[in-house]
Enzyme design. Structure first.
Site, PDB file in Angstrom:
ATOM      1  N   GLY A   1      43.642  33.860  38.043  1.00  0.00           N
ATOM      2  CA  GLY A   1      44.969  33.262  38.144  1.00  0.00           C
ATOM      3  C   GLY A   1      45.015  31.832  37.618  1.00  0.00           C
TER       4      GLY A   1
ATOM      5  N   GLY B   1      39.514  38.573  34.579  1.00  0.00           N
ATOM      6  CA  GLY B   1      38.413  39.213  35.300  1.00  0.00           C
ATOM      7  C   GLY B   1      37.914  40.466  34.602  1.00  0.00           C
TER       8      GLY B   1
ATOM      9  N   ARG C   1      28.330  33.536  40.322  1.00  0.00           N
ATOM     10  CA  ARG C   1      29.114  32.339  40.645  1.00  0.00           C
ATOM     11  C   ARG C   1      28.240  31.209  41.155  1.00  0.00           C
ATOM     12  NH1 ARG C   1      34.803  34.670  43.043  1.00  0.00           N
ATOM     13  NH2 ARG C   1      35.657  35.056  40.975  1.00  0.00           N
TER      14      ARG C   1
ATOM     15  N   LYS D   1      49.705  45.145  32.034  1.00  0.00           N
ATOM     16  CA  LYS D   1      51.126  44.812  32.165  1.00  0.00           C
ATOM     17  C   LYS D   1      51.590  43.663  31.282  1.00  0.00           C
ATOM     18  CE  LYS D   1      52.134  45.909  36.966  1.00  0.00           C
ATOM     19  NZ  LYS D   1      52.251  45.145  38.232  1.00  0.00           N
TER      20      LYS D   1
HETATM   21  P1  ADP Z   1      42.247  40.898  32.991  1.00  0.00           P
HETATM   22  O1  ADP Z   1      41.727  41.142  34.389  1.00  0.00           O
HETATM   23  O2  ADP Z   1      41.143  40.696  32.006  1.00  0.00           O
HETATM   24  O3  ADP Z   1      43.301  39.824  32.938  1.00  0.00           O
HETATM   25  P2  ADP Z   1      44.200  42.982  33.219  1.00  0.00           P
HETATM   26  O4  ADP Z   1      43.960  43.038  34.699  1.00  0.00           O
HETATM   27  O5  ADP Z   1      45.457  42.428  32.724  1.00  0.00           O
HETATM   28  O6  ADP Z   1      42.967  42.254  32.491  1.00  0.00           O
HETATM   29  O7  ADP Z   1      44.107  44.453  32.603  1.00  0.00           O
HETATM   30  C1  ADP Z   1      42.990  45.271  32.808  1.00  0.00           C
HETATM   31  C2  ADP Z   1      43.392  46.681  33.103  1.00  0.00           C
HETATM   32  O8  ADP Z   1      44.245  47.204  32.089  1.00  0.00           O
HETATM   33  C3  ADP Z   1      42.187  47.572  33.153  1.00  0.00           C
HETATM   34  O9  ADP Z   1      42.106  48.175  34.434  1.00  0.00           O
HETATM   35  C4  ADP Z   1      42.438  48.609  32.064  1.00  0.00           C
HETATM   36  O10 ADP Z   1      42.006  49.897  32.412  1.00  0.00           O
HETATM   37  C5  ADP Z   1      43.940  48.577  31.960  1.00  0.00           C
HETATM   38  N1  ADP Z   1      44.405  49.127  30.676  1.00  0.00           N
HETATM   39  C6  ADP Z   1      44.232  48.628  29.452  1.00  0.00           C
HETATM   40  N2  ADP Z   1      44.763  49.437  28.517  1.00  0.00           N
HETATM   41  C7  ADP Z   1      45.276  50.495  29.180  1.00  0.00           C
HETATM   42  C8  ADP Z   1      45.978  51.675  28.777  1.00  0.00           C
HETATM   43  N3  ADP Z   1      46.237  51.928  27.493  1.00  0.00           N
HETATM   44  N4  ADP Z   1      46.383  52.523  29.742  1.00  0.00           N
HETATM   45  C9  ADP Z   1      46.123  52.271  31.029  1.00  0.00           C
HETATM   46  N5  ADP Z   1      45.469  51.187  31.472  1.00  0.00           N
HETATM   47  C10 ADP Z   1      45.055  50.302  30.561  1.00  0.00           C
HETATM   48 MG    MG Z   2      42.545  42.218  36.036  1.00  0.00          MG
END
Ligand code: ADP
Ligand code: MG
Length: 390
Positions: free
Chosen positions: A369, A346, A35, A196
């Site tokens: 966010g 992230g 950063r 999610k």
């Molecule tokens: P970002 O931080 O890039 O926005 P998210 O926080 O939305 O991404 O999602 C990341 C998480 O989703 C990771 O911890 C990953 O392990 C989880 N994940 C992705 N696919 C699966 C799956 N099929 N089952 C369980 N967890 C999953």
């Molecule tokens: Mg995340």
């Protein structure tokens, strides 16, 4: 109208720069200085032009009081090395001692102490905002990661300045993310994954009319597959989002957005041992933890033919080796694609770095966010505050 740093005349001016130096620190040592490095182009551009530069950031959550465990002292050391010039750490971010340092011509680069030593920072207190603003002639915001927060240093203080602008990093975010919202290169492919559906729904709703091809992977795919009546075993499903998923499937068809859901999976029993490859339906005692080889091939093809790709959310449980391949292949495909590639989130950015291809991605968004809210079409307080006449 929002101006850029390059458009301002900084000669003889004292410039306040809000950066994001919220770096991970363990036992007084910076674990990862990414950063700090990202703010260097802005600082290096200001340095030879301005009379003085005041650098301000938050660090962690000191709870609105002075707690030296959250001091920016370790950041100062790094910064001094990166800039090859003396950097003075002020004892605070406002007050008579800071003003004395600002007045003293011996100090050119001053790092203000952690903004969150004052509870007024997060409260966007007008008196505190004014005290910060009075220190300088020009205000630059380069902290995109904090732009969705209406805090004193990101929002409140900006209205006291006539001379204000985006820093280079923040401007790059606005350019690329703004392009997604206005005129994305076609075909515009969006790949969404992650844990999610509910986290990503705002982005999906806002972008759907612009998306040529939507690829859905990760845990969120199972809510969509279930909405189509496909057995998903013990995979993560958000029951309360199923009807919304159905609605989005219909909407995508109405908008002629091509929607790809996984056609095969890497699945395992809950112990996450002995991964198996399944076709589109997942056995009842298994959970889907990564996209399968056929899906990888399909997604790759779409990414290769794209004009622009937005990727947010790993397509599997990428932290665990047997389920990391899908995400790795996607990162590779993106790196090899001629498309303008934008990666947000992230975990997704971490996955790209882990795959060693970050140099080949057009833009890695630095906001968690903030990036999602921007893509949802929300106006961010930190950006609004840079507009003229506010
Ligand atoms: P970002 O931080 O890039 O926005 P998210 O926080 O939305 O991404 O999602 C990341 C998480 O989703 C990771 O911890 C990953 O392990 C989880 N994940 C992705 N696919 C699966 C799956 N099929 N089952 C369980 N967890 C999953
Ligand atoms: Mg995340």
């Amino acid at each position: 109208m929002i101006r850029t740093l390059q458009e301002l005349d900084l000669s003889g001016k004292c410039v306040f720069v809000r950066v994001d130096f919220n770096v991970p620190i363990k036992q007084g040592r910076i674990v990862e200085p990414h950063r700090i490095e990202r703010a260097l182009p802005t600082l290096r551009l200001i340095l030879p032009k301005a009379k003085k530069i005041l650098i301000a950031s938050h660090l962690g959550r000191p709870g609105g009081k002075k707690d030296l465990g959250y001091s920016l002292a370790p950041v100062r050391d790094h910064l001094e090395r990166f800039l090859s010039q003396p950097v003075t750490l002020a004892p605070d971010c406002i007050g008579p001692d800071v003003e004395a340092l600002v007045q003293d011509p011996r100090y050119k680069v001053i790092l203000l102490e952690n903004l969150r030593f004052h509870k007024e920072e997060e409260k966007n207190d007008p008196v505190f905002s004014r005290a910060l603003a009075l220190l300088a002639d020009v205000y630059i915001n380069d902290a995109f990661g904090a732009a969705h927060r209406a805090h004193a240093s990101t929002s409140g203080m900006a209205k006291f300045f006539r001379e204000k602008a985006t820093g280079i990093l923040l401007q790059k975010e606005l350019d690329y993310l703004g392009r997604i919202l206005s005129t994305p290169e076609r075909p515009f492919v969006t790949l969404l994954g992650g844990a999610k559906v509910s986290d990503k729904i705002g982005v999906l709703r806002n972008l759907l009319p612009k998306i040529s091809t939507l690829l859905i992977g990760g845990a969120m795919a199972y809510t969509f597959l279930k909405a189509k009546g496909i057995p998903v075993g013990k995979s993560l499903v958000e029951e309360d989002q199923i009807s919304l998923a159905q609605e989005l499937i219909t909407q995508a068809a109405d908008l002629r957005t091509t929607l790809f859901l996984p056609v095969d999976h890497i699945a395992a029993e809950e112990s996450k041992e002995k991964p198996i490859t399944t076709d589109v339906s997942i056995p009842s005692n298994h959970m889907g933890l990564d996209i399968g080889p056929k899906t990888i091939t399909q997604f790759n093809q779409e990414i290769r033919n794209a004009g622009m790709v937005l990727w947010n959310g790993p397509v599997g449980l990428f932290e665990v080796e047997p389920f990391s391949h899908g995400t790795k292949f996607i990162a590779q495909a993106l790196a090899e694609s001629k498309a303008i590639s934008i990666v947000a989130g992230g975990d997704t950015v971490a996955a790209v770095i882990q795959a060693g291809v970050e140099e080949k991605i057009t833009h890695l968004s630095t906001g968690g966010g903030a990036t999602l809210e921007f893509l949802e079409g929300k106006r961010l307080p930190g950006i609004q505050a840079l507009e003229d006449g506010e």
